[in-house]
Write a protein that holds these residues in place. Structure first.
Motif, mmCIF file in Angstrom:
data_model
loop_
_atom_site.group_PDB
_atom_site.id
_atom_site.type_symbol
_atom_site.label_atom_id
_atom_site.label_comp_id
_atom_site.label_asym_id
_atom_site.label_seq_id
_atom_site.Cartn_x
_atom_site.Cartn_y
_atom_site.Cartn_z
ATOM 1 N N GLY A 257 0.810 -1.229 0.000
ATOM 2 C CA GLY A 257 0.000 0.000 0.000
ATOM 3 C C GLY A 257 0.833 1.264 0.000
ATOM 4 N N THR A 258 2.152 1.115 -0.007
ATOM 5 C CA THR A 258 3.032 2.293 0.035
ATOM 6 C C THR A 258 2.687 3.287 -1.078
ATOM 7 N N ALA A 259 2.633 2.771 -2.301
ATOM 8 C CA ALA A 259 2.417 3.667 -3.445
ATOM 9 C C ALA A 259 0.954 3.673 -3.868
ATOM 10 N N ARG A 296 -9.408 -13.352 -5.863
ATOM 11 C CA ARG A 296 -8.927 -14.161 -4.733
ATOM 12 C C ARG A 296 -7.595 -14.770 -5.163
ATOM 13 N N ILE A 297 -6.515 -14.335 -4.523
ATOM 14 C CA ILE A 297 -5.181 -14.768 -4.944
ATOM 15 C C ILE A 297 -4.562 -15.613 -3.834
ATOM 16 N N ASN A 298 -4.412 -16.898 -4.109
ATOM 17 C CA ASN A 298 -3.756 -17.772 -3.129
ATOM 18 C C ASN A 298 -2.254 -17.572 -3.180
ATOM 19 N N VAL A 315 12.001 -10.292 -6.107
ATOM 20 C CA VAL A 315 10.755 -10.405 -6.880
ATOM 21 C C VAL A 315 9.768 -9.292 -6.546
ATOM 22 N N VAL A 316 9.868 -8.760 -5.334
ATOM 23 C CA VAL A 316 8.977 -7.633 -5.011
ATOM 24 C C VAL A 316 9.572 -6.330 -5.560
ATOM 25 N N GLY A 317 10.889 -6.155 -5.373
ATOM 26 C CA GLY A 317 11.544 -4.914 -5.820
ATOM 27 C C GLY A 317 11.666 -3.901 -4.703
ATOM 28 N N ARG A 318 11.317 -4.321 -3.499
ATOM 29 C CA ARG A 318 11.426 -3.445 -2.318
ATOM 30 C C ARG A 318 12.064 -4.229 -1.182
ATOM 31 N N THR A 319 12.596 -3.489 -0.178
ATOM 32 C CA THR A 319 13.167 -4.171 0.986
ATOM 33 C C THR A 319 12.029 -4.681 1.872
ATOM 34 N N VAL A 357 4.221 -3.009 -12.303
ATOM 35 C CA VAL A 357 2.946 -2.349 -12.013
ATOM 36 C C VAL A 357 3.065 -0.824 -11.918
ATOM 37 N N HIS A 358 4.278 -0.314 -11.965
ATOM 38 C CA HIS A 358 4.461 1.133 -11.778
ATOM 39 C C HIS A 358 3.723 1.912 -12.871
ATOM 40 N N PRO A 359 3.078 3.026 -12.492
ATOM 41 C CA PRO A 359 2.324 3.794 -13.492
ATOM 42 C C PRO A 359 3.163 4.210 -14.699
ATOM 43 N N LEU A 368 -6.860 2.224 -6.923
ATOM 44 C CA LEU A 368 -7.000 2.307 -5.454
ATOM 45 C C LEU A 368 -7.144 0.881 -4.947
ATOM 46 N N ARG A 369 -6.041 0.371 -4.376
ATOM 47 C CA ARG A 369 -6.069 -1.012 -3.870
ATOM 48 C C ARG A 369 -6.599 -1.017 -2.452
ATOM 49 N N ARG A 370 -7.435 -2.026 -2.170
ATOM 50 C CA ARG A 370 -8.124 -2.050 -0.868
ATOM 51 C C ARG A 370 -8.304 -3.491 -0.405
ATOM 52 N N PHE A 389 -6.882 -11.263 -0.742
ATOM 53 C CA PHE A 389 -8.118 -10.981 -1.479
ATOM 54 C C PHE A 389 -7.959 -9.574 -2.034
ATOM 55 N N PHE A 390 -7.608 -9.528 -3.319
ATOM 56 C CA PHE A 390 -7.248 -8.270 -3.984
ATOM 57 C C PHE A 390 -8.521 -7.532 -4.376
ATOM 58 N N LEU A 391 -8.663 -6.319 -3.897
ATOM 59 C CA LEU A 391 -9.787 -5.464 -4.277
ATOM 60 C C LEU A 391 -9.193 -4.177 -4.812
ATOM 61 N N ILE A 404 -2.590 -4.432 -17.110
ATOM 62 C CA ILE A 404 -1.592 -4.641 -16.052
ATOM 63 C C ILE A 404 -1.609 -6.107 -15.608
ATOM 64 N N GLN A 405 -2.807 -6.644 -15.430
ATOM 65 C CA GLN A 405 -2.900 -8.053 -15.012
ATOM 66 C C GLN A 405 -2.360 -8.973 -16.105
ATOM 67 N N THR A 406 -2.592 -8.613 -17.352
ATOM 68 C CA THR A 406 -2.077 -9.415 -18.467
ATOM 69 C C THR A 406 -0.552 -9.497 -18.370
ATOM 70 N N LYS A 407 0.049 -8.352 -18.123
ATOM 71 C CA LYS A 407 1.508 -8.296 -18.014
ATOM 72 C C LYS A 407 1.999 -9.096 -16.795
ATOM 73 N N LEU A 408 1.301 -8.921 -15.676
ATOM 74 C CA LEU A 408 1.723 -9.633 -14.461
ATOM 75 C C LEU A 408 1.647 -11.147 -14.668
ATOM 76 N N GLY A 409 0.561 -11.589 -15.312
ATOM 77 C CA GLY A 409 0.390 -13.033 -15.523
ATOM 78 C C GLY A 409 1.530 -13.618 -16.332
HETATM 79 C C1 HEM Z 1 -1.004 -11.568 -3.982
HETATM 80 C C2 HEM Z 1 -0.642 -10.773 -4.927
HETATM 81 C C3 HEM Z 1 0.093 -9.489 -4.735
HETATM 82 C C4 HEM Z 1 1.033 -9.143 -3.819
HETATM 83 C C5 HEM Z 1 1.601 -10.012 -2.706
HETATM 84 C C6 HEM Z 1 1.404 -7.778 -4.078
HETATM 85 C C7 HEM Z 1 2.334 -7.062 -3.372
HETATM 86 C C8 HEM Z 1 2.703 -5.753 -3.624
HETATM 87 C C9 HEM Z 1 3.701 -5.024 -2.908
HETATM 88 C C10 HEM Z 1 4.521 -5.580 -1.751
HETATM 89 C C11 HEM Z 1 3.775 -3.797 -3.436
HETATM 90 C C12 HEM Z 1 4.749 -2.667 -3.023
HETATM 91 C C13 HEM Z 1 4.159 -1.743 -2.018
HETATM 92 C C14 HEM Z 1 3.139 -0.775 -2.536
HETATM 93 O O1 HEM Z 1 3.466 0.151 -3.279
HETATM 94 O O2 HEM Z 1 1.978 -0.971 -2.229
HETATM 95 C C15 HEM Z 1 2.794 -3.729 -4.493
HETATM 96 C C16 HEM Z 1 2.530 -2.621 -5.257
HETATM 97 C C17 HEM Z 1 1.587 -2.580 -6.237
HETATM 98 N N1 HEM Z 1 0.843 -3.628 -6.705
HETATM 99 FE FE1 HEM Z 1 0.813 -5.496 -5.981
HETATM 100 N N2 HEM Z 1 0.685 -7.320 -5.146
HETATM 101 C C18 HEM Z 1 -0.130 -8.345 -5.573
HETATM 102 C C19 HEM Z 1 -0.995 -8.335 -6.629
HETATM 103 C C20 HEM Z 1 -1.212 -7.253 -7.436
HETATM 104 C C21 HEM Z 1 -2.124 -7.224 -8.541
HETATM 105 C C22 HEM Z 1 -2.974 -8.406 -9.013
HETATM 106 C C23 HEM Z 1 -2.068 -5.972 -9.054
HETATM 107 C C24 HEM Z 1 -2.792 -5.404 -10.233
HETATM 108 C C25 HEM Z 1 -3.103 -6.039 -11.322
HETATM 109 C C26 HEM Z 1 -1.142 -5.219 -8.262
HETATM 110 C C27 HEM Z 1 -0.857 -3.898 -8.436
HETATM 111 C C28 HEM Z 1 0.030 -3.162 -7.693
HETATM 112 C C29 HEM Z 1 0.248 -1.745 -7.880
HETATM 113 C C30 HEM Z 1 -0.466 -0.858 -8.883
HETATM 114 C C31 HEM Z 1 1.241 -1.374 -6.967
HETATM 115 C C32 HEM Z 1 1.826 0.033 -6.766
HETATM 116 C C33 HEM Z 1 2.874 0.313 -7.764
HETATM 117 C C34 HEM Z 1 3.288 1.771 -7.764
HETATM 118 O O3 HEM Z 1 2.428 2.657 -7.893
HETATM 119 O O4 HEM Z 1 4.497 2.024 -7.632
HETATM 120 N N3 HEM Z 1 -0.638 -6.027 -7.295
HETATM 121 N N4 HEM Z 1 2.172 -4.940 -4.590
#
Ligand code: HEM
Length: 444
Positions: A257-259, A296-298, A315-319, A357-359, A368-370, A389-391, A404-409
């Protein structure tokens, strides 16, 4: 038969409401709220925050103590509302063929939601009043509990408009173009019994019993018109949605949720979350609303837990400790994707989640992730059925989610440790004004 429920006698710390709950217990009555007037406070954008003791001066978005969010407003609460700690999410199938019955249900849900979000029972009479030989109009497990920041956010799925080729409720003409069926994404292993739905309700609260009570009562009210298709409990929010909140952690142990978009930035919400007025004529009713993506992401937690800290951070790109980008700085520093290490490799790997996922790498799209953590027991092989549970709320899933999801997959380093097991998309109507019902613009 005599009625053993005697006129209530107030216990020392209780207040019994005079009229509607004359003979029974009400939620707010027990909380002694009778003496506390309530005034709306500006709480960032959209949702208005109400506290038990109040002033009209603007305050921090996340106060200490019991919280109530206004039900009425330009946007539904539960989107630009500081994320609460607990979730009960439910998707419903509409089982009546009658448009009138559907509208009646939405009216009844509106009334019940307006009451429950303010800490009242689902019905006017309350859980222990009303005719003795009829079921009470509230189930009772929230007696004595405060509103606990409850928000109820409602959405309409694509199948409300068209199912098996049928325009079920003569709504297809008003189906927004963006309310698509989500495509199959690489790595999806979707369970149809945890996917889709004609209607959804996201109940968020700081007390799980309050969230569960709300969904249960909405399902009870809908008996014969809707049935629950699937539902999901969540604990531990995985996103901060307000600058006043500390960044929480997901079950991978990383800050999440940082960004994220934050409620204190109305311009970004207008650009990325709220459906604008000019988008499409058939979607005019959705102006001020949004789209909700639910996935719902296991997490394969056991595999993840055996990875080195280096691999986890790569794999995350953060500490893991601070949530800072691997390119340096503190948690809220902007990642520098061009920076290379002494080995000439990018400090933030090409397949790191935050890079993909970066803009800047997605045409500027933000969401807006929730989301919430979940653990639904174990699978019998000694593995937890757990995940995220990704909202996410976006103004258009075709530009702000699907690419974005296409790319992530295809390329996300994280995807090796994930399995998407449920999926749904909903159009979320704008907020309700007093006297209106949820989604009224769609039907009138
Ligand atoms: C279980 C699956 C996922 C995990 C564990 C995860 C984890 C994270 C983490 C640790 C961050 C960095 C902290 C932050 O900025 O909030 C992040 C950022 C982000 N994630 Fe995920 N994420 C998941 C799935 C997804 C999915 C499915 C999407 C969208 C398709 C997504 C979109 C984003 C976005 C947009 C950011 C912020 C990037 C930015 O603005 O710099 N994530 N996620």
């Amino acid at each position: 038969m005599s009625d053993p429920r005697q006129p209530a006698e107030a216990l020392p710390d209780q207040t019994v409401e005079p009229a509607t709950s004359r003979r029974g217990l009400s939620r707010r009555g027990l909380l002694g709220a009778a003496g506390a007037g309530v005034v709306g406070l500006g709480a960032g954008v959209g949702a208005t925050l109400l506290t038990e003791r109040q002033s009209t001066a603007p305050q921090a978005a996340v106060p200490a103590g019991p919280v109530r969010y206004a039900f009425h407003g330009p946007h539904q609460a539960g989107i630009a509302t500081p994320a609460q700690d607990r979730l009960h999410f439910a998707a419903f199938d509409v089982i009546t063929d009658s448009r009138e019955e559907l509208v009646a249900l939405l009216r009844e849900w509106t009334d019940a939601a307006a009451r429950m979000t303010q800490g009242d029972g689902a019905g006017e009479l309350g859980p222990t009043s009303g005719p003795y030989d009829a079921p009470p109009d509230d189930t009772g497990e929230a007696i004595g509990l405060p509103a606990s920041g409850l928000t109820l956010t409602f959405g309409f799925g694509p199948t409300l408009y068209e199912k098996d080729g049928q325009d079920r409720f003569s709504l297809e003409q008003r189906r927004p173009e963006a309310l698509v069926r989500l495509p199959h994404f690489s790595g999806d292993k979707l369970d149809p019994e945890r996917s889709d739905g004609d209607l959804c309700v996201q109940a968020c609260a700081d007390d799980p019993q309050v969230a569960v009570h709300a969904i249960r009562n909405l399902a009870r009210i809908g008996f014969g018109r809707v049935s629950i298709r699937w539902s999901q409990l969540g604990f531990g929010r995985t996103s901060s949605t307000s600058t006043a909140q500390a960044t929480p952690r997901n079950l991978f142990g990383f800050k999440d949720g940082t960004a994220n978009l934050k409620v204190e930035d109305p311009e970004l919400l207008a650009d990325h979350v709220w459906v604008p007025p000019s988008s499409e004529r058939r979607a005019a009713w959705l102006h001020g609303g949004s789209y909700l993506v639910a996935r719902r992401i296991n997490l394969t937690i056991e595999t993840w837990d055996r990875q080195s800290l280096r691999e986890q951070e790569r794999v995350v790109g953060r500490t893991k400790a601070e949530g800072a980008p691997l390119s340096g700085g503190t948690e809220f520093a902007e990642p520098d994707f061009t920076l290379k290490g002494s080995d000439q490799a990018p400090m933030i790997a090409p397949d790191a989640h935050v890079r993909l996922v970066h803009p800047d790498h997605n045409g500027g799209a933000r969401m807006l992730r929730r989301g919430y953590n979940f653990v639904d027991g174990s699978n019998g092989l000694g593995r937890l059925d757990a995940g995220l549970f990704f909202l996410a709320y976006v103004r258009d899933p075709r530009t702000h989610y699907i690419p974005i999801q296409t790319k992530l997959g295809l390329s996300d380093g994280l995807s090796e440790y994930l399995q998407h097991t449920g999926s749904a998309l909903f159009a979320v109507p704008p907020g309700v004004q007093p006297g209106q019902f949820l989604g009224q613009g769609l039907f009138t």
